[in-house]
Design an enzyme around this catalytic site. Structure first.
Site, PDB file in Angstrom:
ATOM      1  N   VAL A  32       0.836  -1.199   0.000  1.00 57.70           N
ATOM      2  CA  VAL A  32       0.000   0.000   0.000  1.00 57.70           C
ATOM      3  C   VAL A  32       0.878   1.259   0.000  1.00 57.70           C
ATOM      4  CG1 VAL A  32      -0.364   0.140   2.517  1.00 57.70           C
ATOM      5  CG2 VAL A  32      -2.132   0.935   0.973  1.00 57.70           C
ATOM      6  N   ASP A  33       2.041   1.174   0.612  1.00 67.43           N
ATOM      7  CA  ASP A  33       2.998   2.289   0.648  1.00 67.43           C
ATOM      8  C   ASP A  33       3.397   2.692  -0.782  1.00 67.43           C
ATOM      9  OD1 ASP A  33       4.800   4.108   1.645  1.00 67.43           O
ATOM     10  OD2 ASP A  33       6.210   2.641   2.450  1.00 67.43           O
ATOM     11  N   SER A 124       0.134  -3.912   8.653  1.00 68.77           N
ATOM     12  CA  SER A 124       0.999  -5.057   9.032  1.00 68.77           C
ATOM     13  C   SER A 124       0.559  -6.414   8.488  1.00 68.77           C
ATOM     14  CB  SER A 124       1.140  -5.183  10.566  1.00 68.77           C
ATOM     15  OG  SER A 124       2.052  -4.246  11.067  1.00 68.77           O
ATOM     16  N   TYR A 128       4.465  -7.429   6.228  1.00 70.49           N
ATOM     17  CA  TYR A 128       4.885  -7.582   7.626  1.00 70.49           C
ATOM     18  C   TYR A 128       4.312  -8.825   8.315  1.00 70.49           C
ATOM     19  CZ  TYR A 128       7.498  -3.159   7.859  1.00 70.49           C
ATOM     20  OH  TYR A 128       8.421  -2.156   7.695  1.00 70.49           O
TER      21      TYR A 128
HETATM   22  N1  AR6 Z   1      -5.438  -0.082  -0.990  1.00 70.49           N
HETATM   23  C1  AR6 Z   1      -5.815  -0.724   0.134  1.00 70.49           C
HETATM   24  N2  AR6 Z   1      -5.136  -1.738   0.691  1.00 70.49           N
HETATM   25  C2  AR6 Z   1      -4.018  -2.155   0.061  1.00 70.49           C
HETATM   26  C3  AR6 Z   1      -3.545  -1.549  -1.131  1.00 70.49           C
HETATM   27  C4  AR6 Z   1      -4.308  -0.468  -1.672  1.00 70.49           C
HETATM   28  N3  AR6 Z   1      -3.937   0.184  -2.758  1.00 70.49           N
HETATM   29  N4  AR6 Z   1      -2.404  -2.175  -1.515  1.00 70.49           N
HETATM   30  C5  AR6 Z   1      -2.177  -3.158  -0.612  1.00 70.49           C
HETATM   31  N5  AR6 Z   1      -3.155  -3.156   0.329  1.00 70.49           N
HETATM   32  P1  AR6 Z   1       1.337  -3.997   3.082  1.00 70.49           P
HETATM   33  P2  AR6 Z   1       2.491  -4.050   5.793  1.00 70.49           P
HETATM   34  C6  AR6 Z   1      -3.314  -4.025   1.496  1.00 70.49           C
HETATM   35  O1  AR6 Z   1       2.244  -5.100   2.671  1.00 70.49           O
HETATM   36  O2  AR6 Z   1       2.163  -5.477   5.952  1.00 70.49           O
HETATM   37  C7  AR6 Z   1       5.810  -1.813   2.421  1.00 70.49           C
HETATM   38  O3  AR6 Z   1       6.906  -2.168   1.632  1.00 70.49           O
HETATM   39  C8  AR6 Z   1      -2.625  -5.351   1.472  1.00 70.49           C
HETATM   40  O4  AR6 Z   1      -3.409  -6.287   0.736  1.00 70.49           O
HETATM   41  O5  AR6 Z   1       1.175  -2.856   2.165  1.00 70.49           O
HETATM   42  O6  AR6 Z   1       2.197  -3.105   6.932  1.00 70.49           O
HETATM   43  C9  AR6 Z   1       6.175  -0.762   3.462  1.00 70.49           C
HETATM   44  O7  AR6 Z   1       7.129   0.141   2.953  1.00 70.49           O
HETATM   45  C10 AR6 Z   1      -2.565  -5.695   2.949  1.00 70.49           C
HETATM   46  O8  AR6 Z   1      -3.793  -6.275   3.386  1.00 70.49           O
HETATM   47  O9  AR6 Z   1       1.801  -3.361   4.511  1.00 70.49           O
HETATM   48  C11 AR6 Z   1       6.750  -1.600   4.567  1.00 70.49           C
HETATM   49  O10 AR6 Z   1       8.085  -1.945   4.306  1.00 70.49           O
HETATM   50  C12 AR6 Z   1      -2.432  -4.334   3.622  1.00 70.49           C
HETATM   51  O11 AR6 Z   1      -2.705  -3.367   2.613  1.00 70.49           O
HETATM   52  C13 AR6 Z   1       5.899  -2.856   4.521  1.00 70.49           C
HETATM   53  O12 AR6 Z   1       5.410  -2.954   3.181  1.00 70.49           O
HETATM   54  C14 AR6 Z   1      -1.058  -4.053   4.195  1.00 70.49           C
HETATM   55  O13 AR6 Z   1      -0.069  -4.657   3.401  1.00 70.49           O
HETATM   56  C15 AR6 Z   1       4.698  -2.748   5.440  1.00 70.49           C
HETATM   57  O14 AR6 Z   1       4.038  -3.974   5.450  1.00 70.49           O
END
Ligand code: AR6
Length: 182
Positions: A32-33, A124, A128
């Protein structure tokens, strides 16, 4: 209860603040980042760099939050918070507390910015590796508790897939399902 649940892309949300599941560098990443930085444009990274330089010479600690512009996205602010990495906390309960901190501190910061509407991704639960059902219960409980003292605020949980939304709804047993929308 001013809570909504949606399936979709957080970068298209029009709430006052959207929350980014960032990392401690606050300089962008995948998941998402990556989507937020791509959709919002370079202004977000510029502000992140300034914040790092002026206020966070080390890194953004897990559970804490900072705000930047949302750039080209429809929301006003991005609140960057860092969730815990599952398996890297000193005990699972510590991971639970840090995840709750990420939600609570994001909400407090949104409120300080004058926002009444905030949208969260499932912090997370992607890269994560935090178990999605366990994270759902913590997210729901923490947000509900915050809203008890701040009933003027509206919170949306957005899921990127129907499957993650289903897990959230099942894990929270409808506790955070008051005004479910598409
Ligand atoms: N809109 C809504 N939700 C989303 C989107 C979107 N566009 N894209 C992904 N998700 P994650 P984390 C969901 O991996 O686990 C990054 O590299 C996804 O399906 O984005 O906190 C950061 O820089 C999941 O359910 O975040 C950190 O290094 C949720 O968002 C690391 O990832 C979170 O997944 C953080 O990992």
């Amino acid at each position: 209860m001013p809570i909504q649940i949606k399936t979709g892309d957080i970068t298209r949300e029009g709430s006052c603040a959207i929350v980014n599941a960032a990392n401690s560098s606050c300089m962008g990443g995948g998941g998402v980042d990556g989507a937020i930085h791509r959709a919002g444009g370079p202004e977000i990274l510029e502000e992140c760099k300034r914040i790092r330089r002026e206020r966070l010479p080390g890194s953004l600690p897990t559970g804490q939050a900072v705000a930047t512009t949302a750039g080209r996205m429809p929301s006003h602010y991005v609140i960057h918070t860092v969730g815990p990495i599952w398996g890297r906390c000193s005990g699972e309960e510590v991971c639970d507390l840090l995840l709750a901190d990420a939600y609570r501190n994001s909400l407090s910061l949104a409120r300080q910015l004058g926002c009444r509407s905030v949208t969260f991704p499932a912090i997370s639960t992607g890269i994560y590796g935090f178990p999605a059902d366990r994270a759902a219960r913590i997210a729901c409980r923490t947000v509900r508790k915050f809203l008890e003292s701040h009933p003027e605020m509206e919170v949306t949980f957005i899921f990127h897939s129907e499957e993650s939304r289903r897990i959230f709804e099942e894990a929270t047993g409808g506790e955070c399902k008051a005004a479910s929308t598409a």
